[in-house]
Design a protein around this motif. Structure first.
Motif, PDB file in Angstrom:
ATOM      1  N   ALA A 150      43.697  38.226  38.861  1.00 41.94           N
ATOM      2  CA  ALA A 150      43.333  36.976  39.535  1.00 41.94           C
ATOM      3  C   ALA A 150      41.826  36.748  39.481  1.00 41.94           C
ATOM      4  O   ALA A 150      41.375  35.624  39.235  1.00 41.94           O
ATOM      5  N   GLU A 151      41.063  37.807  39.667  1.00 42.95           N
ATOM      6  CA  GLU A 151      39.608  37.665  39.617  1.00 42.95           C
ATOM      7  C   GLU A 151      39.141  37.275  38.217  1.00 42.95           C
ATOM      8  O   GLU A 151      38.239  36.455  38.067  1.00 42.95           O
ATOM      9  N   ASP A 194      39.825  40.751  50.792  1.00 44.56           N
ATOM     10  CA  ASP A 194      40.064  39.355  51.152  1.00 44.56           C
ATOM     11  C   ASP A 194      39.690  38.427  50.006  1.00 44.56           C
ATOM     12  O   ASP A 194      40.430  37.500  49.680  1.00 44.56           O
ATOM     13  N   SER A 195      38.539  38.672  49.391  1.00 43.98           N
ATOM     14  CA  SER A 195      38.101  37.787  48.304  1.00 43.98           C
ATOM     15  C   SER A 195      38.978  37.952  47.064  1.00 43.98           C
ATOM     16  O   SER A 195      39.220  36.990  46.341  1.00 43.98           O
ATOM     17  N   LYS A 196      39.491  39.157  46.814  1.00 44.13           N
ATOM     18  CA  LYS A 196      40.412  39.352  45.690  1.00 44.13           C
ATOM     19  C   LYS A 196      41.682  38.532  45.896  1.00 44.13           C
ATOM     20  O   LYS A 196      42.176  37.879  44.978  1.00 44.13           O
ATOM     21  N   LEU A 197      42.206  38.568  47.109  1.00 37.72           N
ATOM     22  CA  LEU A 197      43.441  37.835  47.387  1.00 37.72           C
ATOM     23  C   LEU A 197      43.198  36.338  47.496  1.00 37.72           C
ATOM     24  O   LEU A 197      44.060  35.540  47.113  1.00 37.72           O
ATOM     25  N   LEU A 198      42.036  35.942  47.953  1.00 33.76           N
ATOM     26  CA  LEU A 198      41.710  34.514  47.966  1.00 33.76           C
ATOM     27  C   LEU A 198      41.630  33.989  46.533  1.00 33.76           C
ATOM     28  O   LEU A 198      42.106  32.884  46.250  1.00 33.76           O
ATOM     29  N   ALA A 199      41.075  34.792  45.640  1.00 35.06           N
ATOM     30  CA  ALA A 199      41.061  34.415  44.224  1.00 35.06           C
ATOM     31  C   ALA A 199      42.488  34.268  43.707  1.00 35.06           C
ATOM     32  O   ALA A 199      42.795  33.338  42.950  1.00 35.06           O
TER      33      ALA A 199
END
Length: 174
Positions: free
Chosen positions: A135-136, A86-91
Motif C-alpha cells: 500500500a505504501e 497507523d500511517s501504513k494502514l491509512l495508506a
C-alpha cells in the motif's frame, strides 16, 4: 533449506498460530489431522470460489479479503501508541478507496478480464498486509504525486472545493 523442509515449517507455524482456535481444535481432535490442513483447505476453496466467480461470489469474497485483513490490522493499530502502523494502514485505505472508485467506472471492462477477481484478491492481500508494504509503494508512486498536485493544501481541487463550500454555506444562510 529444501522445499519440503520449508513446507513443514510453514505448516507447523500455522498449527502454532491456530492452537487456541476452538473450531480448528475440534477439527484436529475429530479427524486427527493437523489444524493447518483445515486452514489450507479453506484457503483453497476460498480461492477456487473467487476464481470461478459463480453468481458474483468472487467479487464478494475479494471485497471481504479487502476489508477483513486490513480491518483487523486497523483495529490493532488503533490500540497501539505507535503512529507508523497507523500511517501504513491509512495508506492502505486510500489505495483501496482509489481502487474502488476506478473499478466502479470501469466495471464493464473489468468483467471481461479473465481471473480479474482472483488477481484483485491477491493484490488486496498484497496491499492489505502491512508487512508487505504494498500500500505504501502504490500510494507513494501513484496517488501521492496526484494528490499533492490537485488535492493538497493550495492545490487546484482543494481551492475549488473551498470556494464551492463557501458558496453553499453563503446560500444556506440567506
Amino acid at each position: 533449506m529444501s522445499f519440503p523442509d520449508q513446507a513443514k515449517n510453514f505448516l507447523s507455524h500455522i498449527d502454532k498460530a491456530t492452537s487456541n482456535h476452538g473450531l480448528l481444535n475440534q477439527f484436529n481432535s475429530q479427524t486427527g489431522l493437523p489444524r493447518s490442513y483445515a486452514v489450507l483447505a479453506f484457503s483453497g476453496v476460498y480461492l477456487v470460489l473467487v476464481f470461478l466467480n459463480i453468481g458474483g461470489i468472487g467479487q464478494l469474497l475479494s471485497n471481504i479479503a479487502g476489508f477483513v485483513i486490513p480491518g483487523y490490522y486497523s483495529l490493532i493499530a488503533l490500540n497501539t501508541p505507535s503512529k507508523s502502523d497507523d500511517s501504513k494502514l491509512l495508506a492502505y485505505w486510500v489505495v483501496f478507496a482509489f481502487l474502488n472508485v476506478a473499478e466502479f467506472w470501469s466495471k464493464a471492462i473489468l468483467y471481461w478480464i479473465p481471473f480479474y477477481f482472483l488477481f484483485k484478491t491477491f493484490f488486496l492481500i498484497y496491499i492489505g498486509v502491512p508487512a508487505f508494504g504494498g500500500a505504501e509503494l502504490i500510494y507513494s508512486s501513484l496517488i501521492k504525486p496526484f494528490s499533492e498536485k490537485y488535492v493538497g493544501v493550495g492545490g487546484k481541487l482543494s481551492h475549488e472545493i473551498d470556494e464551492i463550500a463557501e458558496g453553499v454555506s453563503s446560500a444556506v444562510e440567506i
